[in-house]
Enzyme design. Sequence first.
Site, PDB file in Angstrom:
ATOM      1  N   GLU A 107      -4.111   7.787  -4.582  1.00 49.48           N
ATOM      2  CA  GLU A 107      -4.429   7.094  -5.840  1.00 49.48           C
ATOM      3  C   GLU A 107      -5.770   7.593  -6.349  1.00 49.48           C
ATOM      4  OE1 GLU A 107      -4.173   2.852  -5.279  1.00 49.48           O
ATOM      5  OE2 GLU A 107      -2.133   2.985  -4.513  1.00 49.48           O
ATOM      6  N   ARG A 136       0.876  -1.169   0.000  1.00 50.78           N
ATOM      7  CA  ARG A 136       0.000   0.000   0.000  1.00 50.78           C
ATOM      8  C   ARG A 136       0.901   1.203   0.000  1.00 50.78           C
ATOM      9  NH1 ARG A 136      -3.476  -2.963  -1.410  1.00 50.78           N
ATOM     10  NH2 ARG A 136      -5.420  -3.489  -0.340  1.00 50.78           N
ATOM     11  N   HIS A 175      -1.873   0.587  -9.745  1.00 52.14           N
ATOM     12  CA  HIS A 175      -2.408  -0.388  -8.778  1.00 52.14           C
ATOM     13  C   HIS A 175      -3.006  -1.605  -9.495  1.00 52.14           C
ATOM     14  CE1 HIS A 175      -4.044  -0.743  -4.415  1.00 52.14           C
ATOM     15  NE2 HIS A 175      -3.905  -1.939  -4.967  1.00 52.14           N
TER      16      HIS A 175
HETATM   17  P1  NAP Z   1      -0.100 -11.900   4.411  1.00 50.28           P
HETATM   18  O1  NAP Z   1      -0.053 -13.315   3.962  1.00 50.28           O
HETATM   19  O2  NAP Z   1      -0.839 -11.556   5.652  1.00 50.28           O
HETATM   20  O3  NAP Z   1       1.404 -11.377   4.512  1.00 50.28           O
HETATM   21  C1  NAP Z   1       1.771 -10.221   5.194  1.00 50.28           C
HETATM   22  C2  NAP Z   1       3.135 -10.431   5.809  1.00 50.28           C
HETATM   23  O4  NAP Z   1       3.535  -9.230   6.456  1.00 50.28           O
HETATM   24  C3  NAP Z   1       3.165 -11.539   6.849  1.00 50.28           C
HETATM   25  O5  NAP Z   1       4.271 -12.335   6.582  1.00 50.28           O
HETATM   26  C4  NAP Z   1       3.312 -10.823   8.178  1.00 50.28           C
HETATM   27  O6  NAP Z   1       4.127 -11.629   9.041  1.00 50.28           O
HETATM   28  C5  NAP Z   1       3.998  -9.540   7.778  1.00 50.28           C
HETATM   29  N1  NAP Z   1       3.603  -8.457   8.673  1.00 50.28           N
HETATM   30  C6  NAP Z   1       2.405  -8.089   9.049  1.00 50.28           C
HETATM   31  N2  NAP Z   1       2.414  -7.034   9.872  1.00 50.28           N
HETATM   32  C7  NAP Z   1       3.681  -6.742  10.025  1.00 50.28           C
HETATM   33  C8  NAP Z   1       4.342  -5.756  10.748  1.00 50.28           C
HETATM   34  N3  NAP Z   1       3.677  -4.897  11.528  1.00 50.28           N
HETATM   35  N4  NAP Z   1       5.644  -5.727  10.643  1.00 50.28           N
HETATM   36  C9  NAP Z   1       6.303  -6.598   9.877  1.00 50.28           C
HETATM   37  N5  NAP Z   1       5.726  -7.576   9.168  1.00 50.28           N
HETATM   38  C10 NAP Z   1       4.426  -7.631   9.235  1.00 50.28           C
HETATM   39  O7  NAP Z   1      -0.754 -10.969   3.292  1.00 50.28           O
HETATM   40  P2  NAP Z   1      -0.634 -11.128   1.686  1.00 50.28           P
HETATM   41  O8  NAP Z   1      -1.797 -11.900   1.189  1.00 50.28           O
HETATM   42  O9  NAP Z   1       0.729 -11.555   1.320  1.00 50.28           O
HETATM   43  O10 NAP Z   1      -0.863  -9.598   1.286  1.00 50.28           O
HETATM   44  C11 NAP Z   1       0.004  -8.600   1.761  1.00 50.28           C
HETATM   45  C12 NAP Z   1      -0.468  -7.213   1.413  1.00 50.28           C
HETATM   46  O11 NAP Z   1      -0.259  -6.968   0.025  1.00 50.28           O
HETATM   47  C13 NAP Z   1      -1.957  -6.955   1.604  1.00 50.28           C
HETATM   48  O12 NAP Z   1      -2.265  -6.610   2.930  1.00 50.28           O
HETATM   49  C14 NAP Z   1      -2.240  -5.825   0.642  1.00 50.28           C
HETATM   50  O13 NAP Z   1      -2.147  -4.576   1.283  1.00 50.28           O
HETATM   51  C15 NAP Z   1      -1.132  -5.937  -0.385  1.00 50.28           C
HETATM   52  N6  NAP Z   1      -1.666  -6.276  -1.725  1.00 50.28           N
HETATM   53  C16 NAP Z   1      -1.513  -5.393  -2.743  1.00 50.28           C
HETATM   54  C17 NAP Z   1      -1.984  -5.707  -3.992  1.00 50.28           C
HETATM   55  C18 NAP Z   1      -1.838  -4.755  -5.141  1.00 50.28           C
HETATM   56  O14 NAP Z   1      -2.724  -4.675  -5.975  1.00 50.28           O
HETATM   57  N7  NAP Z   1      -0.739  -4.049  -5.249  1.00 50.28           N
HETATM   58  C19 NAP Z   1      -2.634  -6.925  -4.227  1.00 50.28           C
HETATM   59  C20 NAP Z   1      -2.767  -7.796  -3.157  1.00 50.28           C
HETATM   60  C21 NAP Z   1      -2.279  -7.467  -1.918  1.00 50.28           C
HETATM   61  P3  NAP Z   1       4.041 -11.477  10.631  1.00 50.28           P
HETATM   62  O15 NAP Z   1       2.572 -11.529  10.966  1.00 50.28           O
HETATM   63  O16 NAP Z   1       4.830 -12.612  11.142  1.00 50.28           O
HETATM   64  O17 NAP Z   1       4.625 -10.161  10.941  1.00 50.28           O
END
Ligand code: NAP
Length: 321
Positions: free
Chosen positions: A262, A233, A281
């Site tokens: 955005e 984000r 995006h």
């Molecule tokens: P996910 O499986 O929950 O992965 C997020 C990772 O970040 C986890 O490994 C988590 O590990 C870590 N994390 C969470 N909070 C943290 C913190 N405060 N400090 C450090 N690490 C942290 O989620 P995902 O499915 O991979 O998606 C991730 C993000 O990508 C989404 O939330 C979304 O905002 C973004 N996204 C963007 C697009 C786009 O169109 N550009 C598309 C899809 C997703 P720990 O809990 O161990 O910290």
Amino acid sequence: MKKIVAWKSLPEDVLAYLQQHAQVVQVDPARHDALVAALRDADGGIGASVRITPAMLEGASRLKALSTISVGFDQFDVADLTRRGILLAHTPDVLTESTADTVFSLILASARRVVELANWVKAGQWRQSIGPAHFGVDVQGKTLGIVGLGRIGGAVARRAALGFGMKVLYTNRSANPQAEQAYGARRVELAELLASADFVCLQVPLTPETKHLIGAAELGSMKRRAILINASRGATVDENALIEALRNGTIHGAGLDVFETEPLPADSPLLTMPNVVALPHIGSATHETRHAMARNAAENLVAALDGTLVANIVNREVLRR
Ligand code: NAP
């Protein structure tokens, strides 16, 4: 019959599916008051890319579930939804691989200057064989630092380690043993990741703790030849600090799918920087994946309203009540 509000247009078959279960009211989210009014007597809601504030839910006493067509849920005040007993569902997994493809296209495009040089060719500038002024930097064999190695970060790590022979470093609050074992990923402190990575790739959710996680100090501790990739984000990076770092040569370049505002404002300095690849995006934006996400979100909502949803739940506490 139950009533569902949709604030994003849905594929025809997904809309038909929802209509088998409820009356569906479609609202253009640009008409804020109409959306608030529709939510007031709805049982459920489905949509994406619109901030749903607590104020918008005042008086929505029938509302039992909201379903976002996204994995990220930073558009919602989750604690407030939980207090109101409203279940929030999201769409993890179905978008993981296409988003990882987007991340990798940003890595390749930034490193090899694909967009800049393709535009240069189309502008008729290619008049003799190119020299060092047009060279890029290697991707294969380099070190990739993933800040937030979860579902999408894992799919990026797989491409990097198995496809491009890259070394993978990552930060997370908890270890990801699967990625360590399968892709040789090594968990380090953020400071070590920033100092060692050739590509720093953000894939954390946007939360109060991750807002401006990368600011001037973090950019300053990256290698001068490093490239920052952000498809999480916009607000995980301090955009003004990034613009400054790109201007000053503190870092080499950036590949960005997301921005603090955005669509990206027309006067953003990022638009005129040759060392920036900016995308609108598009993380999950393929026909196949966007359809799968809409279908998944619709199924989540129907199941939530039936009381049978077991997965894809953001605030499970609501169920425990
Ligand atoms: P996910 O499986 O929950 O992965 C997020 C990772 O970040 C986890 O490994 C988590 O590990 C870590 N994390 C969470 N909070 C943290 C913190 N405060 N400090 C450090 N690490 C942290 O989620 P995902 O499915 O991979 O998606 C991730 C993000 O990508 C989404 O939330 C979304 O905002 C973004 N996204 C963007 C697009 C786009 O169109 N550009 C598309 C899809 C997703 P720990 O809990 O161990 O910290």
